[in-house]
Structures are given as structure tokens and as C-alpha cells.
Design an enzyme around this catalytic site. Structure first.
Site, PDB file in Angstrom:
ATOM      1  N   THR A 109       1.055  -4.115   4.519  1.00  0.00           N
ATOM      2  CA  THR A 109       0.707  -4.435   5.902  1.00  0.00           C
ATOM      3  C   THR A 109       0.133  -5.838   6.092  1.00  0.00           C
ATOM      4  O   THR A 109       0.198  -6.382   7.194  1.00  0.00           O
ATOM      5  CB  THR A 109      -0.327  -3.422   6.438  1.00  0.00           C
ATOM      6  OG1 THR A 109      -1.499  -3.467   5.616  1.00  0.00           O
ATOM      7  CG2 THR A 109       0.242  -2.013   6.456  1.00  0.00           C
ATOM      8  N   ASP A 110      -0.433  -6.437   5.032  1.00  0.00           N
ATOM      9  CA  ASP A 110      -1.167  -7.689   5.218  1.00  0.00           C
ATOM     10  C   ASP A 110      -0.299  -8.825   5.748  1.00  0.00           C
ATOM     11  O   ASP A 110      -0.763  -9.631   6.563  1.00  0.00           O
ATOM     12  CB  ASP A 110      -1.824  -8.118   3.899  1.00  0.00           C
ATOM     13  CG  ASP A 110      -3.063  -7.292   3.579  1.00  0.00           C
ATOM     14  OD1 ASP A 110      -3.527  -6.546   4.463  1.00  0.00           O
ATOM     15  OD2 ASP A 110      -3.562  -7.394   2.440  1.00  0.00           O
ATOM     16  N   THR A 157       0.820  -1.206   0.000  1.00  0.00           N
ATOM     17  CA  THR A 157       0.000   0.000   0.000  1.00  0.00           C
ATOM     18  C   THR A 157       0.853   1.254   0.000  1.00  0.00           C
ATOM     19  O   THR A 157       0.501   2.257  -0.624  1.00  0.00           O
ATOM     20  CB  THR A 157      -0.928   0.005   1.228  1.00  0.00           C
ATOM     21  OG1 THR A 157      -1.806  -1.126   1.160  1.00  0.00           O
ATOM     22  CG2 THR A 157      -1.754   1.277   1.302  1.00  0.00           C
TER      23      THR A 157
END
Length: 330
Positions: free
Chosen positions: A99-100, A20
Site C-alpha cells: 500500500t505504501d 503486506t
């Protein structure tokens, strides 16, 4: 590139992997309908000033949405980190990451590198195209951590908080402060470019995972297959039994390890537990990890399945994978 040895500067190397933080959307007001991994790491550093006495260097390792992270990129990261950390003038490494799966990458790198210098993962919950992106500040903070004298180990920096690789978890799907270190608490905070340390830098206990050097891990052609199965109300052993059927049928990559995402203090539905015991008897390594966001499994004398202590299911999977890899290589 700055000749840091002759200039007296220390280098912080920033490795890009997408995510992201490198994402773009059609409009600045769209913080969820973006495409990850669109901006190169060199461009991400365009508006970031290095701390005094520090030179920045950028390298693009991958460009992907971190939901699609895999072993190949992990190995590239481990090898590039090992290379840069061995350079005398490199103070530390920063990795821009989605971030996942950032907590998984952080744990993997801590396990295979156990670095004496800092490796800091930076992320963002809003894309680079946002009206108010959080990535630039997170990168600045990560560079500050990487340049901090005495820093070591793998950490994740987000929203001014420094999380240790052993404890960090993503706990919110969209807010900028999306991470927690559970009951262990954060390593510290970044305040106007300075790190306020609350506890020791991460060190991986010997029993938590195998410490396989990155060069040895890089030689692996087949990573042990380890799956995660969740225990819940009404759970069955059907998935485990199907995995055992695959193993018996001689599939190319049979299951070698199983992590049970267990309830509470490592408890498992009786039907799933029975299937897991069958798997263990068939030679599959089985490990229980609690679904709870904080705390650890306290073992009992009558436990028939090993527990992962404070590791989350996704980190327990990595620990078991490395354990199996080490056993194969021995």
C-alpha cells in the site's frame, strides 16, 4: 495452465510484487510487526475462486516491501502488463502490491500504458498471517473488476472500493479502508462480485503526463532524477541550493527536475521559491503540487513556476520524470 482459447474462458493474469498482502508475522494477532513479501502470488490465489467464465493465471514479478519500490520493478510491471494485455483472451491484469507506494505505481502504469483493458492493483493493510486478513477479499474484488466487460485503465481496489489511478491516495496508516479518491470520488464499488460503476474509468488527460509506451520506457538506461522538496513554515532554499551545487560539480546523476510540495493553492515560502527560481534559471524543470489532500491548484497569471493541477507531489514527480524522459528521447 488453462487453454482459454479452446475452452472459451477469458484469462485474468495476476502479477505478484510482494507487499503486506504477501506478508507474514510471528503471530496471527500481530498486524504491524510483519515482514512484507513472504508469500508467493500463486499461494495468495490458493483460496480464491475465479468468476464464471474466467481462468486465473499467476506470475511473480517481484517480492518486496513496496516502500522499496523502484524504476526497475515499474518497468518490469509495465512490460509484463503490455505483454499480457496484448493477448486476445486476456480480459485484464491484477497486480498484488504493497500500500505504501501503490498510488505511484498505479499512476506510472496509467501514464505509460494508457490501457484499453483493466489493470487492477490489489493490496492489504493486514498481512496474510493475520487472524482476519483483508487481502483475500481485496484480491477477489480486484479480479471481479478485471473481468468486468468494458473496464479499462488502471485502478486500485481496497475495502470494496474502486479508486482511479489519477485520484487515489493512501490517507490512513493502518485501517483496512486506507484509501481515498479525494473530491473526485471513487470509480465505483464491488458488491458481491459485481461492480457498481459511479463514473468513467480512468483516462489520462494529454496535458497530465507523457504517454510513453512501455517498450520505449524500457529502453531508458538513466531515469531523470526528480526530487521533491516540501514548503512549510520557516522553509529555506538550502536543500535546493545543495542540489544545484551537486549539479554544478558534475555528479553522475544530477538533478533534472524539482517538485515543490506547496501549501494551499500552490503557494511556496519566499526563501524556497527564490531557490526554486534559481534552479529553474539553471535549467532544472520545476513543478508545484499542492500538499492538500483534495482539490487542485488554480493557476494565476503571474505564476513564475508551473503547477501540476490536481496531481499530488508524488504523482507530479512521475509526470515530470516522464516528461523529461520524453524530451531526452526526442
Amino acid at each position: 495452465m488453462v487453454n482459454s482459447l479452446s475452452s472459451g474462458l477469458r484469462r485474468v493474469v495476476v502479477l505478484g510484487t510482494g507487499g503486506t498482502i504477501a506478508g507474514r508475522a510471528a503471530s496471527g494477532g500481530d498486524n504491524i510487526g510483519y515482514t512484507a513479501g513472504q508469500v508467493g502470488v500463486a499461494d495468495l490465489l490458493g483460496g480464491v475462486d475465479a468468476p464464471d467464465g474466467v481462468a486465473l493465471e499467476a506470475e511473480q514479478v517481484a517480492q518486496l516491501d513496496s516502500k522499496d519500490m523502484g524504476f526497475d520493478v515499474w518497468l518490469q510491471l509495465a512490460q509484463r502488463c503490455a505483454f499480457w494485455l496484448s493477448e486476445a483472451d486476456v480480459a485484464g491484469v491484477v497486480i498484488t502490491h504493497g500500500t505504501d507506494t501503490i498510488e505511484e505505481t498505479a499512476y506510472f502504469l496509467q501514464a505509460v500504458l494508457a490501457p484499453g483493458k483493466p489493470v487492477v492493483l490489489a493490496c492489504a493493510m493486514r498481512p496474510a498471517s493475520s487472524l482476519s486478513p483483508d487481502g483475500p477479499q481485496n484480491v477477489r474484488d480486484a479480479i471481479a473488476v478485471a473481468a468486468t466487460p468494458g473496464a479499462q485503465g488502471v485502478t486500485v481496489v481496497c475495502a470494496g472500493t474502486v479508486h482511479g489511478s489519477l485520484d487515489v491516495q493512501k490517507v490512513h496508516p493502518y485501517r483496512p479502508d486506507a484509501f481515498s479518491s479525494g473530491d473526485a470520488g471513487p470509480i465505483g464499488y464491488v458488491e458481491e462480485g459485481a461492480v457498481r460503476l459511479l463514473r468513467d474509468w480512468p483516462r489520462l488527460p494529454v496535458s497530465a503526463a507523457s504517454k510513453i509506451p512501455a517498450t520505449k520506457a524500457g529502453a531508458a538506461t538513466h531515469w531523470p532524477r526528480v526530487e521533491i522538496v516540501t514548503s512549510h513554515a520557516g522553509a529555506t532554499g538550502a536543500i535546493v541550493d545543495l542540489l544545484l551545487q551537486e549539479r554544478a560539480a558534475g555528479v553522475a546523476e544530477p538533478i533534472r527536475g524539482l517538485v515543490l510540495a506547496a501549501t494551499g493553492n500552490g503557494t511556496v515560502h519566499h526563501a524556497l521559491e527564490a531557490a526554486a527560481l534559481r534552479a529553474q534559471d539553471a535549467g532544472v524543470a520545476v513543478l508545484r503540487a499542492t500538499r492538500c489532500a483534495s482539490g487542485r491548484i488554480l493557476p494565476r497569471a503571474d505564476d513564475r513556476l508551473r503547477d501540476a493541477g490536481a496531481l499530488t507531489p508524488v504523482k507530479a514527480r512521475i509526470a515530470l520524470m516522464l516528461e523529461l524522459l520524453e524530451a531526452t528521447a526526442a
